[in-house]
Design an enzyme around this catalytic site. Sequence first.
Site, PDB file in Angstrom:
ATOM      1  CG  HIS A 293     -23.146  20.082  58.107  1.00  0.00           C
ATOM      2  ND1 HIS A 293     -22.199  20.907  58.669  1.00  0.00           N
ATOM      3  CD2 HIS A 293     -24.349  20.517  58.550  1.00  0.00           C
ATOM      4  CE1 HIS A 293     -22.822  21.816  59.420  1.00  0.00           C
ATOM      5  NE2 HIS A 293     -24.121  21.591  59.365  1.00  0.00           N
ATOM      6  CE  LYS A 323     -21.648  19.344  62.559  1.00  0.00           C
ATOM      7  NZ  LYS A 323     -20.894  19.016  61.317  1.00  0.00           N
TER       8      LYS A 323
END
Lengths: 401, 344
Positions: A293, A323
Amino acid sequence: MHRVVVTGLGPVSGIGIGVNEFTAGLRSGRSAAAPITSFDASGFPHHWAGEVPAFRPEALLRRLRVADWGRSALFAAAAARLAAMDAGLSLPATDPARVGAVVGTTSGESTVVEQLTAELVAGGYPAMSAEALRQAPAERLSYAVSAELGLAGESVTLTTACSASNYAIGYAYDLLCWGEADVMVAGGADSVCRWAHAGFYRLGALTERACRPFDRDRSGILTGEGGAALVLETLKHAQDRGARIYAEVLGYGVNCDAHHMVAPNEESVAACMRLAQENAGVKPEDIDYISTHGTGTPANDLCEARAIRAVFGDRVPPVSSIKSMLGHTMGAASGFGAIATTLGIRHGFLPPTINWANPDPELSWIDPVPNTARPATVRVAQNNGFAFGGNNAITIFGAIR
Amino acid sequence: MTGLVTGWGVLSAAGDSVTELLAAVRAGAVVGVDVRDRFDEPLPTAQAPAIADFDVRRLLGRKGTSFLDRATALAMVACGRALADGGLTPDDDNRHRVGVVLGTTTGSLKSTMDFSRETLVQDKPYLVNPVLFPNTVMNCASGQAAIRYGLRGVNATVAGGPLAFLYALRYALNALRRGYVDALLVGGVEEYTPNTAWAAELTGAGPAGEAAAVYLLRRPTPGLTEAPRAQVLAVATGFQPEPSADGLAGCVRRALATAKVRPADVWAVASGDLDADSLSEVVPAAAQRWSVRPALGDCQSVTGALALGVLLGRYAEDPDARGRPALIVGRSRDGAVAAAVVRG
């Protein structure tokens, strides 16, 4: 129980649109971070994000009328169109009712809602436009995919925030496993918006220009946007039509922290990893790579790293956070993670965590694949997604055997 | 896999029980509650089918309720009532096997637009209240309900507007079938606010309604002692944007086939708003038709859940209805269709 495979990928992202550009972006560690153009960010202390300035929906869509749909629906539909083309799917399908769409999102048509808010501020509630009000419901993200591709099967939008794409992939996987569909298009979409930028800033979770997950000096997220779609189908359906197979979906897991709306919980994140691995029939030692994540906030990365340590013990595989390249694309994030994971399996490389400079002594067991992609054989990989509301969802992919 | 409805928590303008809900729908006239003093902003109408006298602090206490928006608070109360009614007490032995699946349209439109408005009207666009930020995500209600009752199992929010509850029901049946959980709170919630009131008015969908309806759905297991209120036998969904008579009818046929129910045996059809001719090819003309919208307004994602409440009300009052299958159906303006088969 049918085996389920990935046969098409459709990324619409700030580091590339379409599978070739996106793969090149991952391999070269490209960054989507740039000054915000989709709203006036001049009043914000931080005004960078991972937008998709090259997105021209009219160039990608064949059936949807662009004016009828919000930006997030257009991201979803464009990603789905690219994925269907990549999969070589002939559409409409022989039996359209056996093909469906599942789309995940955090904020749905956030830019439409912001337009309504601007109208409200300018002229009161009666000034809100009926057209925008009709575009605002979040379910239109999956309807856009179904309408664009002519799908008549299940069409559903899951709004489980930043793990929503993994929810979507997992649900699609279940329907295929169970023989309730032959093909499912699954993924997620979200748009950069002013209110999310403001909210993350005020939570102290927004970084200025560079997202640096797992770095000692990480200081937060950049908001991002885009659409991520995967074509999933039963192995038999893929083989019967002679499709190219990227990878197999081995399984997934979802659970809930039931603890705090925004702070992640190490114990239940670890529990979710165990659920996903059990569902996929793999053990920690089978896993060669984790797409994390990895938001780049001090709290998330510490929690996630500790949960990984709790599950993997002394044998922690390399991890990375895309990310760092894309920004936090919210409901699309774990969809992009799934695409990156699939590409890593198919082409034998690990996507990097860019902007990484210093190891964090608190995360000594983490190898973040710093700054440059790394050649590697990836047989089984885990794709993490966590969300506000404590909604954890993890998908697991494997090389086809 | 089917699911057993073993408990309910229903809040609507008609009252807090399926009996009152059924009575209002039977009467067929819009349930008007005075909403004039509720907001500082003007409303399109002085009366609306909104819930009267809802006070979250009275119902849930002060702790943890200060910053809840109304939709979240309503959902939390409905979830608590469904758990209590179904006799399920979450504890450390079962909490990871119990979850929540709620339908939504846009989450709380008011929470999101208020938050967005602050970025436009404050001196600095970032002077928003971070405590209110989680209210802008659409899974806020399900996440808060999980926190309140300590439910660590599958937790999902499914968007679908008028079809959201049917999608949620289908998502829930899948989770039960796959063995991910043993019990789920399944429902929908919509709040009445100036935002929804004006949205309904301006799009011609009005009047906007307000309700929360949540059901405790359990996996059928031999040890289950609670007598179920109903059984959910099957849910089918599809997308048929081209106007075709076959859209919803085909979906109903698929749902009935999966449930192994003969169309001729269907005893009642409940929906938001069903025109008289719809489904005449599939369902017997003698089957009862129930529409919740004339009484309760446009309740969006809780529409299907209210329809189930009406059927539960009928099963409870009419012994002849017991054991007979009924349908909940819906169609969205974009062309999505869904149908659930239940048996009381």
